[in-house]
Design a protein around this motif. Structure first.
Motif, mmCIF file in Angstrom:
data_model
loop_
_atom_site.group_PDB
_atom_site.id
_atom_site.type_symbol
_atom_site.label_atom_id
_atom_site.label_comp_id
_atom_site.label_asym_id
_atom_site.label_seq_id
_atom_site.Cartn_x
_atom_site.Cartn_y
_atom_site.Cartn_z
ATOM 1 N N GLU A 178 -36.267 -80.148 -56.156
ATOM 2 C CA GLU A 178 -35.112 -79.302 -55.871
ATOM 3 C C GLU A 178 -34.126 -80.052 -55.002
ATOM 4 O O GLU A 178 -34.473 -80.554 -53.951
ATOM 5 N N GLU A 179 -32.908 -80.077 -55.455
ATOM 6 C CA GLU A 179 -31.875 -80.731 -54.669
ATOM 7 C C GLU A 179 -31.149 -79.713 -53.811
ATOM 8 O O GLU A 179 -30.775 -78.644 -54.287
ATOM 9 N N SER A 180 -30.965 -80.092 -52.576
ATOM 10 C CA SER A 180 -30.229 -79.231 -51.664
ATOM 11 C C SER A 180 -29.152 -80.046 -50.969
ATOM 12 O O SER A 180 -29.317 -81.239 -50.747
ATOM 13 N N PHE A 181 -28.074 -79.391 -50.640
ATOM 14 C CA PHE A 181 -27.090 -80.003 -49.771
ATOM 15 C C PHE A 181 -27.458 -79.705 -48.335
ATOM 16 O O PHE A 181 -27.893 -78.603 -48.003
ATOM 17 N N LYS A 182 -27.254 -80.697 -47.482
ATOM 18 C CA LYS A 182 -27.319 -80.450 -46.055
ATOM 19 C C LYS A 182 -25.901 -80.544 -45.543
ATOM 20 O O LYS A 182 -25.304 -81.619 -45.517
ATOM 21 N N MET A 211 -28.937 -76.030 -44.902
ATOM 22 C CA MET A 211 -29.379 -76.536 -46.187
ATOM 23 C C MET A 211 -29.379 -75.406 -47.200
ATOM 24 O O MET A 211 -29.857 -74.309 -46.929
ATOM 25 N N PHE A 212 -28.820 -75.700 -48.370
ATOM 26 C CA PHE A 212 -28.785 -74.688 -49.417
ATOM 27 C C PHE A 212 -28.863 -75.380 -50.771
ATOM 28 O O PHE A 212 -28.543 -76.547 -50.913
ATOM 29 N N HIS A 268 -19.833 -86.365 -48.903
ATOM 30 C CA HIS A 268 -19.727 -85.968 -47.506
ATOM 31 C C HIS A 268 -21.058 -85.512 -46.920
ATOM 32 O O HIS A 268 -21.371 -85.806 -45.790
ATOM 33 N N CYS A 269 -21.791 -84.779 -47.718
ATOM 34 C CA CYS A 269 -22.995 -84.163 -47.187
ATOM 35 C C CYS A 269 -24.221 -84.794 -47.830
ATOM 36 O O CYS A 269 -24.179 -85.215 -48.981
ATOM 37 N N ARG A 270 -25.279 -84.816 -47.102
ATOM 38 C CA ARG A 270 -26.512 -85.389 -47.629
ATOM 39 C C ARG A 270 -27.088 -84.500 -48.710
ATOM 40 O O ARG A 270 -27.066 -83.277 -48.610
#
Ligand SMILES: [Zn+2]
Length: 50
Positions: free
Chosen positions: A6-10, A17-18, A39-41
């Motif tokens: 599952e990929e999430s943005f931090k 994280m979502f 921009h975000c991990r």
């Protein structure tokens, strides 16, 4: 490719994280920041194993 990665943005602004849900960019539900992989991990979590 692992099936259940599952990929999430931090969010780089507030740290929330979502789920990325396969999208290129997504808006942070907490602060409204537009998260992109630039921009975000992007965090890949496989929570299959216990
Ligand atoms: Zn945020």
């Amino acid at each position: 490719m692992p099936e259940n990665a599952e990929e999430s943005f931090k969010c780089c602004r507030c740290g929330t994280m979502f789920g990325r849900e396969g999208r290129y960019s997504a808006r942070c539900p907490v602060c409204g920041h537009e998260c992109t992989p630039d921009h975000c991990r992007v965090v890949v979590a496989s929570n299959e194993e216990y």
